[in-house]
Scaffold this motif. Structure first.
Motif, PDB file in Angstrom:
ATOM      1  N   SER A  96      -1.946  -2.490 -11.202  1.00  0.00           N
ATOM      2  CA  SER A  96      -1.503  -1.652 -11.790  1.00  0.00           C
ATOM      3  C   SER A  96      -1.479  -0.383 -11.245  1.00  0.00           C
ATOM      4  O   SER A  96      -2.430  -0.045 -10.477  1.00  0.00           O
ATOM      5  CB  SER A  96      -2.041  -1.629 -13.529  1.00  0.00           C
ATOM      6  N   TYR A  97      -0.615   0.601 -11.606  1.00  0.00           N
ATOM      7  CA  TYR A  97      -0.844   2.052 -11.156  1.00  0.00           C
ATOM      8  C   TYR A  97      -0.133   2.983 -12.077  1.00  0.00           C
ATOM      9  O   TYR A  97       1.072   2.681 -12.791  1.00  0.00           O
ATOM     10  CB  TYR A  97       0.135   2.242 -10.061  1.00  0.00           C
ATOM     11  N   ASP A  98      -0.956   3.684 -12.748  1.00  0.00           N
ATOM     12  CA  ASP A  98      -0.620   4.834 -13.731  1.00  0.00           C
ATOM     13  C   ASP A  98      -0.432   4.193 -14.993  1.00  0.00           C
ATOM     14  O   ASP A  98      -1.657   4.065 -15.813  1.00  0.00           O
ATOM     15  CB  ASP A  98       0.776   5.648 -13.511  1.00  0.00           C
ATOM     16  N   ASP A  99       0.722   3.456 -15.468  1.00  0.00           N
ATOM     17  CA  ASP A  99       0.847   2.932 -16.883  1.00  0.00           C
ATOM     18  C   ASP A  99       1.508   1.657 -16.720  1.00  0.00           C
ATOM     19  O   ASP A  99       2.669   1.408 -16.248  1.00  0.00           O
ATOM     20  CB  ASP A  99       1.942   3.849 -17.720  1.00  0.00           C
TER      21      ASP A  99
ATOM     22  N   ASN B 265       5.580   0.868  -0.041  1.00  0.00           N
ATOM     23  CA  ASN B 265       6.134  -0.331  -0.969  1.00  0.00           C
ATOM     24  C   ASN B 265       5.488  -0.332  -2.494  1.00  0.00           C
ATOM     25  O   ASN B 265       5.337  -1.289  -2.908  1.00  0.00           O
ATOM     26  CB  ASN B 265       6.395  -1.532  -0.356  1.00  0.00           C
ATOM     27  N   VAL B 266       4.827   0.749  -2.886  1.00  0.00           N
ATOM     28  CA  VAL B 266       4.226   0.829  -4.081  1.00  0.00           C
ATOM     29  C   VAL B 266       4.954   1.775  -5.208  1.00  0.00           C
ATOM     30  O   VAL B 266       5.721   2.534  -4.622  1.00  0.00           O
ATOM     31  CB  VAL B 266       2.893   1.241  -4.145  1.00  0.00           C
TER      32      VAL B 266
ATOM     33  N   LEU C 297       3.695  -1.885 -12.575  1.00  0.00           N
ATOM     34  CA  LEU C 297       3.046  -3.153 -12.390  1.00  0.00           C
ATOM     35  C   LEU C 297       3.592  -3.437 -10.507  1.00  0.00           C
ATOM     36  O   LEU C 297       4.570  -3.426 -10.485  1.00  0.00           O
ATOM     37  CB  LEU C 297       3.515  -4.132 -13.061  1.00  0.00           C
ATOM     38  N   ASN C 298       2.493  -3.487  -9.796  1.00  0.00           N
ATOM     39  CA  ASN C 298       3.051  -3.950  -8.663  1.00  0.00           C
ATOM     40  C   ASN C 298       2.726  -5.374  -8.111  1.00  0.00           C
ATOM     41  O   ASN C 298       1.541  -5.669  -8.468  1.00  0.00           O
ATOM     42  CB  ASN C 298       2.180  -2.997  -7.292  1.00  0.00           C
TER      43      ASN C 298
ATOM     44  N   SER D 173       0.803  -1.196   0.075  1.00  0.00           N
ATOM     45  CA  SER D 173      -0.061   0.114   0.010  1.00  0.00           C
ATOM     46  C   SER D 173       1.034   1.350  -0.001  1.00  0.00           C
ATOM     47  O   SER D 173       2.222   1.090   0.307  1.00  0.00           O
ATOM     48  CB  SER D 173      -1.059   0.089   1.112  1.00  0.00           C
ATOM     49  N   SER D 174       0.346   2.389  -0.301  1.00  0.00           N
ATOM     50  CA  SER D 174       0.873   3.717  -0.160  1.00  0.00           C
ATOM     51  C   SER D 174       1.433   3.869   1.360  1.00  0.00           C
ATOM     52  O   SER D 174       2.589   4.569   1.494  1.00  0.00           O
ATOM     53  CB  SER D 174       0.089   4.685  -0.625  1.00  0.00           C
ATOM     54  N   VAL D 175       0.732   3.659   2.099  1.00  0.00           N
ATOM     55  CA  VAL D 175       0.826   3.654   3.557  1.00  0.00           C
ATOM     56  C   VAL D 175       2.248   2.818   4.032  1.00  0.00           C
ATOM     57  O   VAL D 175       3.325   3.674   4.601  1.00  0.00           O
ATOM     58  CB  VAL D 175       0.023   3.393   4.446  1.00  0.00           C
TER      59      VAL D 175
END
Length: 226
Positions: free
Chosen positions: A148-151, A98-99, A103-104, A93-95
């Protein structure tokens, strides 16, 4: 029967069917045992509201003891990162910081539920070799969670798409610039996983300016039997 009752029944049946499909794909090879769908049917008392709030990962229903509960949420545009909860533990998570863009990925032991690795790969300006080096050594019986995140796709080549397809994905070959994708598969799957969602980047339907809406998926993954 009230409409809400019908919707709840449909949600339960959908979860049972998808879990059964994943079990068939995950265990349907020599040397592996399978679990009967009938054994997952819940004939007990209907849970109270308080019990529902206690479900692992905050899911809408509890999971049987021989399964793992999970929830995967994609990133929101390029602003909010994705998250992954597994057995009531937030693995990514963003908290937790570790993202990353692209691709996560989280790897989990399919028998014990133990976290093996977390990683993020920049698919816009990163090196595709790093993703390939991560995917190729994955051992049979390992669960693979992707958000996924952004691209997720600019640097994604045919080799990487094939590796995701072999993990059970139906949409890895279709991923394009700024598409949204969440996926739970595994090394050794014989068939496609039922735990996957894909949303194309389309300016006519995008919820955000340049990105599709957030995807969210939860369910129960059968534990691999030794």
């Amino acid at each position: 029967m009230r409409v809400t009752g019908v919707l709840r029944l449909m949600a339960v049946l959908f979860t049972l069917v998808t879990t059964w499909l994943f079990a068939n794909a995950y265990f349907n090879h020599s040397g592996m045992k399978s679990i009967s769908l009938r054994s997952w049917l819940d004939t007990g008392v209907k849970p109270t509201k308080a019990q529902l709030l206690q479900n692992k990962c905050g899911n809408t229903r509890s999971c049987p003891s021989h399964t793992f509960a999970f929830k995967v949420i994609s990133g929101a545009a390029n602003v909010v990162g994705p998250s992954m909860c597994f057995e009531n533990v937030m693995l990514l998570s963003s908290v937790k910081n570790n993202v990353g863009r692209g691709l996560n990925i989280v790897l989990v032991n399919g028998t014990t539920g133990q976290l093996l690795k977390t990683a993020a790969f920049d698919m816009y300006s990163g090196d595709i070799k790093e993703l390939l080096d991560f995917l190729k050594p994955i051992n049979r019986g390992t669960l693979v969670l992707v958000a996924s995140y952004d691209d997720p796709a600019t640097k994604l080549n045919n080799e990487a798409r094939t590796l995701f397809t072999e993990l059970g994905s139906s949409y890895a070959t279709k991923l394009g610039f700024r598409d949204n994708w969440i996926f739970v598969g595994g090394k050794g799957l014989k068939n496609k996983t039922p735990f996957e969602q894909y949303l194309r980047n389309d300016k006519e339907t995008n919820k955000y300016d340049g990105w599709p809406e957030v995807l969210e998926m939860e369910g129960c993954i059968p534990k691999k039997l030794e």
